[in-house]
Structure formats: C-alpha cells, structure tokens
Design a protein around this motif. Structure first.
Motif, PDB file in Angstrom:
ATOM      1  N   HIS A  43       0.828  -1.201   0.000  1.00 26.07           N
ATOM      2  CA  HIS A  43       0.000   0.000   0.000  1.00 26.07           C
ATOM      3  C   HIS A  43       0.868   1.258   0.000  1.00 26.07           C
ATOM      4  CE1 HIS A  43      -3.783  -2.013   0.264  1.00 26.07           C
ATOM      5  NE2 HIS A  43      -3.578  -2.510   1.469  1.00 26.07           N
ATOM      6  N   ALA A  44       1.964   1.221   0.770  1.00 27.02           N
ATOM      7  CA  ALA A  44       2.862   2.374   0.823  1.00 27.02           C
ATOM      8  C   ALA A  44       3.512   2.624  -0.524  1.00 27.02           C
ATOM      9  CB  ALA A  44       3.926   2.160   1.904  1.00 27.02           C
ATOM     10  N   ALA A  45       3.963   1.554  -1.196  1.00 23.71           N
ATOM     11  CA  ALA A  45       4.580   1.707  -2.521  1.00 23.71           C
ATOM     12  C   ALA A  45       3.591   2.284  -3.522  1.00 23.71           C
ATOM     13  CB  ALA A  45       5.102   0.354  -3.009  1.00 23.71           C
ATOM     14  N   MET A  46       2.349   1.804  -3.483  1.00 27.19           N
ATOM     15  CA  MET A  46       1.330   2.325  -4.392  1.00 27.19           C
ATOM     16  C   MET A  46       1.043   3.792  -4.106  1.00 27.19           C
ATOM     17  SD  MET A  46      -2.589   1.011  -4.872  1.00 27.19           S
ATOM     18  CE  MET A  46      -3.777   2.013  -5.787  1.00 27.19           C
ATOM     19  N   ALA A  47       0.915   4.137  -2.826  1.00 24.77           N
ATOM     20  CA  ALA A  47       0.610   5.524  -2.465  1.00 24.77           C
ATOM     21  C   ALA A  47       1.739   6.465  -2.887  1.00 24.77           C
ATOM     22  CB  ALA A  47       0.350   5.631  -0.962  1.00 24.77           C
ATOM     23  N   LEU A  48       2.987   6.048  -2.710  1.00 27.90           N
ATOM     24  CA  LEU A  48       4.110   6.887  -3.129  1.00 27.90           C
ATOM     25  C   LEU A  48       4.113   7.097  -4.643  1.00 27.90           C
ATOM     26  CD1 LEU A  48       6.960   5.493  -0.850  1.00 27.90           C
ATOM     27  CD2 LEU A  48       5.922   7.768  -0.720  1.00 27.90           C
ATOM     28  N   ALA A  49       3.839   6.023  -5.395  1.00 29.86           N
ATOM     29  CA  ALA A  49       3.773   6.158  -6.851  1.00 29.86           C
ATOM     30  C   ALA A  49       2.623   7.061  -7.266  1.00 29.86           C
ATOM     31  CB  ALA A  49       3.624   4.776  -7.492  1.00 29.86           C
ATOM     32  N   ALA A  74      -1.276  -6.977  -7.262  1.00 29.85           N
ATOM     33  CA  ALA A  74      -2.704  -7.246  -7.418  1.00 29.85           C
ATOM     34  C   ALA A  74      -3.005  -8.728  -7.213  1.00 29.85           C
ATOM     35  CB  ALA A  74      -3.177  -6.795  -8.802  1.00 29.85           C
ATOM     36  N   LEU A  75      -2.092  -9.601  -7.628  1.00 29.34           N
ATOM     37  CA  LEU A  75      -2.280 -11.032  -7.432  1.00 29.34           C
ATOM     38  C   LEU A  75      -2.022 -11.443  -5.988  1.00 29.34           C
ATOM     39  CD1 LEU A  75      -0.533 -12.406 -10.657  1.00 29.34           C
ATOM     40  CD2 LEU A  75      -2.987 -12.285 -10.201  1.00 29.34           C
ATOM     41  N   PRO A  98     -11.025  -5.417  -2.964  1.00 29.58           N
ATOM     42  CA  PRO A  98     -10.813  -3.989  -3.245  1.00 29.58           C
ATOM     43  C   PRO A  98      -9.350  -3.592  -3.301  1.00 29.58           C
ATOM     44  CG  PRO A  98     -12.589  -4.260  -1.657  1.00 29.58           C
ATOM     45  CD  PRO A  98     -11.968  -5.615  -1.839  1.00 29.58           C
ATOM     46  N   TYR A  99      -8.514  -4.192  -2.457  1.00 37.28           N
ATOM     47  CA  TYR A  99      -7.086  -3.878  -2.496  1.00 37.28           C
ATOM     48  C   TYR A  99      -6.468  -4.394  -3.799  1.00 37.28           C
ATOM     49  CZ  TYR A  99      -8.024  -3.348   2.488  1.00 37.28           C
ATOM     50  OH  TYR A  99      -8.557  -2.961   3.693  1.00 37.28           O
ATOM     51  N   ALA A 100      -6.897  -5.589  -4.232  1.00 37.30           N
ATOM     52  CA  ALA A 100      -6.383  -6.133  -5.480  1.00 37.30           C
ATOM     53  C   ALA A 100      -6.786  -5.253  -6.664  1.00 37.30           C
ATOM     54  CB  ALA A 100      -6.897  -7.561  -5.685  1.00 37.30           C
ATOM     55  N   VAL A 101      -8.027  -4.765  -6.662  1.00 36.11           N
ATOM     56  CA  VAL A 101      -8.493  -3.910  -7.754  1.00 36.11           C
ATOM     57  C   VAL A 101      -7.755  -2.570  -7.734  1.00 36.11           C
ATOM     58  CG1 VAL A 101     -10.487  -2.731  -8.731  1.00 36.11           C
ATOM     59  CG2 VAL A 101     -10.723  -5.048  -7.863  1.00 36.11           C
ATOM     60  N   GLY A 102      -7.451  -2.049  -6.540  1.00 34.24           N
ATOM     61  CA  GLY A 102      -6.663  -0.821  -6.451  1.00 34.24           C
ATOM     62  C   GLY A 102      -5.290  -0.994  -7.071  1.00 34.24           C
TER      63      GLY A 102
END
Length: 207
Positions: A43-49, A74-75, A98-102
């Motif tokens: 989640h942190a990596a996604m938020a930073l990107a 996602a997998l 929902p996290y996978a779809v995010g």
C-alpha cells in the motif's frame, strides 16, 4: 494556481499521508504477522507512486517495471486471502478484492503511461500506414475507456461503502464500543475509502 494544480496538490497530500500511515503500520507494528506487513508495504509503494504520478517529474519513474510490480501486487491479495482453515476462501478473497483492484488500477495507469510514451516515440509513421494506425488507435481508445470505466466504477462503489459505513453509528461506536478498536476500525475504513476515491480521480483525470 490553476484548478488542475489544486487537484494535483490535494491528491499528492492524500497519497503522501496514506504512504506514511502504511509505512508506519508495516514497519512499526509487530503484531500483524508477515502478511500484514507485506500488505502495508505494498500500500505504501502504491501511495508513493500515486503521489508522484500527477507531476511531470513523476514520469521519470519507469512505467513498465511499475506495471509488472503492481500486477504482482494485485495477485498477492487474492492469492494470500486465507491464512488458515478458519476462514472460507470466497469470503476471505472478497474482503481483499478492493485492495487487489486498487493495485490493478495502478497497473493499468502505468501500462497506459507506457503506451502513451511508446505512441509519442512512434509519431513519425509513414503516410501509407496512417489510416491503419488511426483505426488501431481508435479501437484501443474504446477498450481503454471500458477498462477504465469498470475499474473506476468498482473503486467508487468501494469508496462510498467505506466512507459511509460508519456514519449512522459513529456516535454509538465512540460511546459504547471499545474505544481503541472502534476508532481504529473507523480510521481504517476512512483511509480505505479516501485512497479508493483518490484512485478513481487519478483514473479519470487526463495525464
């Protein structure tokens, strides 16, 4: 300052705060186990990107490696849904979907950015191939719109569910339930809903 820049600053602030929260929970919390730490770090990596994506310097990040990374993330969520035999596979997967779809949305945005860069590099196609190139681009544009719309609609539904779930019982939760547990649950759902809504805006806004 234009309205677009204001939205960019708001998105950057939202995702930067979400990244700090996820890093704190992933690194400092010792009671969530390995899967919980990996969840928060992803989640942190996604938020930073996401925080970097609205800005021109965010394009310096390589798009295809990002797409591969977030496709793997996602997998991760459905494949690690069940930790023990105490929870059914279907319900556990649905809870983490929902996290996978995010993560899939982040994969899609990175893939689109890579495709846009490739298209920009290939602008000088020969005249004989321009009609074919235009027809192919129109077909891809329609498919892109469908995928973007499906992802945005699902994340919008998840966001509204998370943000409105506690509204009717917020006062009762604060007064009668265990305060730390109740407030922690409300906080988690707020951040889930806010980041999902931010992802929807990122999906729909022009890049």
């Amino acid at each position: 300052m234009s309205a677009t820049e204001v939205v960019h600053y708001m998105l950057t602030a939202l995702f930067a705060a979400a990244a700090v929260r996820s890093l704190r929970q992933g690194v400092l919390t010792r009671t969530r186990g390995c899967r919980g730490r990996v969840d928060h770090l992803l989640h942190a990596a996604m938020a930073l990107a996401m925080a970097a994506m609205p800005w021109s310097w965010g394009g310096a990040l390589p798009e295809l490696p990002q797409a591969v990374f977030f496709a793997t993330a996602a997998l991760w969520f459905p494949l690690t849904a069940v930790r023990s035999g105490q929870e059914r596979q279907l319900s556990a997967t649905a809870r983490r979907l929902p996290y996978a779809v995010g993560m899939a949305a982040m994969t899609w945005m990175s893939y689109r950015a890579a495709g846009h860069s490739h298209q920009t590099m290939a602008e000088g196609v020969p005249t004989a191939h321009q009609a074919m190139h235009l027809s192919h681009s129109m077909g891809e544009s329609k498919a892109d719109s469908v995928v973007t719309g499906v992802l945005a609609l699902y994340l919008l539904t998840c966001s509204l569910h998370s943000l409105t779930r506690d509204m009717p019982t917020l006062r009762a939760t604060a007064e009668t339930a265990d305060r730390s547990t109740g407030l922690a649950g409300v906080c988690n759902r707020f951040w889930d809903g806010a980041t999902a809504m931010g992802t929807v805006v990122m999906l729909l806004m022009p890049h």
